[in-house]
Design a protein around this motif. Structure first.
Motif, PDB file in Angstrom:
ATOM      1  N   ILE A   2       0.866  -1.188   0.000  1.00  0.00           N
ATOM      2  CA  ILE A   2       0.000   0.000   0.000  1.00  0.00           C
ATOM      3  C   ILE A   2       0.894   1.227   0.000  1.00  0.00           C
ATOM      4  CG2 ILE A   2      -1.895   1.229   1.121  1.00  0.00           C
ATOM      5  CD1 ILE A   2      -2.436  -1.376   2.723  1.00  0.00           C
ATOM      6  N   ALA A   3       0.684   2.102  -0.979  1.00  0.00           N
ATOM      7  CA  ALA A   3       1.384   3.382  -1.035  1.00  0.00           C
ATOM      8  C   ALA A   3       0.365   4.500  -0.850  1.00  0.00           C
ATOM      9  CB  ALA A   3       2.110   3.543  -2.365  1.00  0.00           C
ATOM     10  N   ALA A   4       0.686   5.468  -0.008  1.00  0.00           N
ATOM     11  CA  ALA A   4      -0.260   6.531   0.313  1.00  0.00           C
ATOM     12  C   ALA A   4       0.462   7.871   0.418  1.00  0.00           C
ATOM     13  CB  ALA A   4      -0.991   6.227   1.629  1.00  0.00           C
ATOM     14  N   ASP A   5      -0.232   8.936   0.068  1.00  0.00           N
ATOM     15  CA  ASP A   5       0.318  10.280   0.142  1.00  0.00           C
ATOM     16  C   ASP A   5      -0.195  11.002   1.391  1.00  0.00           C
ATOM     17  OD1 ASP A   5       1.741  10.068  -2.241  1.00  0.00           O
ATOM     18  OD2 ASP A   5       0.041  10.753  -3.446  1.00  0.00           O
ATOM     19  N   ARG A   6       0.681  11.810   1.980  1.00  0.00           N
ATOM     20  CA  ARG A   6       0.317  12.610   3.145  1.00  0.00           C
ATOM     21  C   ARG A   6      -0.366  13.882   2.667  1.00  0.00           C
ATOM     22  NH1 ARG A   6      -1.564  15.070   6.904  1.00  0.00           N
ATOM     23  NH2 ARG A   6      -0.446  15.771   8.757  1.00  0.00           N
ATOM     24  N   VAL A   7      -1.608  14.105   3.127  1.00  0.00           N
ATOM     25  CA  VAL A   7      -2.360  15.305   2.737  1.00  0.00           C
ATOM     26  C   VAL A   7      -2.750  16.094   3.983  1.00  0.00           C
ATOM     27  CG1 VAL A   7      -3.223  14.211   0.650  1.00  0.00           C
ATOM     28  CG2 VAL A   7      -4.587  14.102   2.746  1.00  0.00           C
TER      29      VAL A   7
END
Length: 285
Positions: free
Chosen positions: A280-285
């Protein structure tokens, strides 16, 4: 070079102390002998098809061929993880959370040329990893710290990327992702590769429970990752099911002298569908 965070209170619970004791005493040949191949010591599994020719040829060198192939597959897994970090500039910084003996951090520095910090609650792992960085002459850029990944002591927004490679099953995911979100720069990338049990099939299967018992861990359901990410400002951009890709690694490992007995529960859980190997790859928002 950033100094090591203060170690006071690193081991906060009896469970964390038991996990640290396990890894401080661990000298499993499946980790050490694979790392001896090229000096990259990993604490994760492999992906990709193995070369069947390693099972052929002279019997006296068969095990050495298998060990080299297993190591190739585990380094291939680390490469896939690093692929999903996206662009990283040499002046940016990465965090390897639950770094083990540090192999992936070394690979990240070689690829991106940036500073990489690793954290572990095992002092013996930290000492070993720092020794390897010094041997490679990269200890000015790669440093391992005795620290708790739930409370590292690093500055807020310090990292462009953070990863967990098979270490999330030792912690509460909401606590972990809260700390990761604090440390990531806005737009920074988080990547995890992890085993998780399948919500569709219900609770932990017998095979998954055997894996938990073997590693003194607490495997989470797949749904828990996405709930905890959503609650902490981490928005998935890629989800990759690596289950089929990791089965050959376990099939080959079961035929080596390094088999530990946990190969059967992994293969059973993967094949019956009660357990998944996810990136799982996720961006910090």
């Amino acid at each position: 070079m950033t100094t090591t965070p203060a170690p006071a209170g690193v081991l906060r619970t009896a469970y964390q102390k038991s996990v640290a004791e396990y890894w401080n005493n661990e000298k499993d040949p499946v980790n050490l002998r694979l790392g001896d191949v090229d000096g990259l010591y990993h604490h994760h599994y492999g992906i990709g098809d193995y070369d069947p020719s390693v099972l052929e040829g002279p019997e006296e060198t068969r095990d050495a061929r298998i060990i080299e192939e297993l190591h190739r597959l585990e380094s291939a897994q680390a490469d896939v993880l690093l692929d999903h970090l996206g662009p990283v500039a040499p002046d940016q910084r990465l965090l390897d959370a639950g770094c083990g003996r540090g192999g992936t951090s070394i690979m990240a520095n070689a690829r991106f040329g940036c500073q990489v910090d690793g954290v572990s609650i095992s002092q013996s792992q930290v000492d070993f990893a720092n020794g390897q960085a010094a041997k490679r002459g990269v200890d000015d850029k790669v440093c391992y710290h005795f620290a708790n990944m739930l409370d590292t002591g690093f500055p807020t927004g310090a990292f462009q990327g953070i990863w967990n490679n098979e270490s999330t099953m030792y912690v509460d995911l909401h606590e972990l992702f809260s700390e990761h979100a604090r440390q990531l720069a806005y737009g920074g990338r988080y990547v995890t590769i992890t085993g998780c049990y399948n919500d569709v099939t219900g609770g932990r299967s017998k095979a998954v429970s055997r894996i938990d018992e073997h590693y003194t861990c607490n495997i989470h359901p797949r749904s828990a990752y996405f709930k905890a990410m959503a609650a902490n400002g981490l928005v998935p951009i890629n989800v990759v099911d690596l289950t089929a890709a990791t089965i050959p690694y376990w099939e080959l490992r079961a035929q080596s002298s390094l088999a530990t007995g946990v190969e059967d529960p992994f293969l059973t859980a993967y094949r019956e569908g009660s357990f998944h190997y996810l990136l799982i790859a996720a961006d910090r928002v």
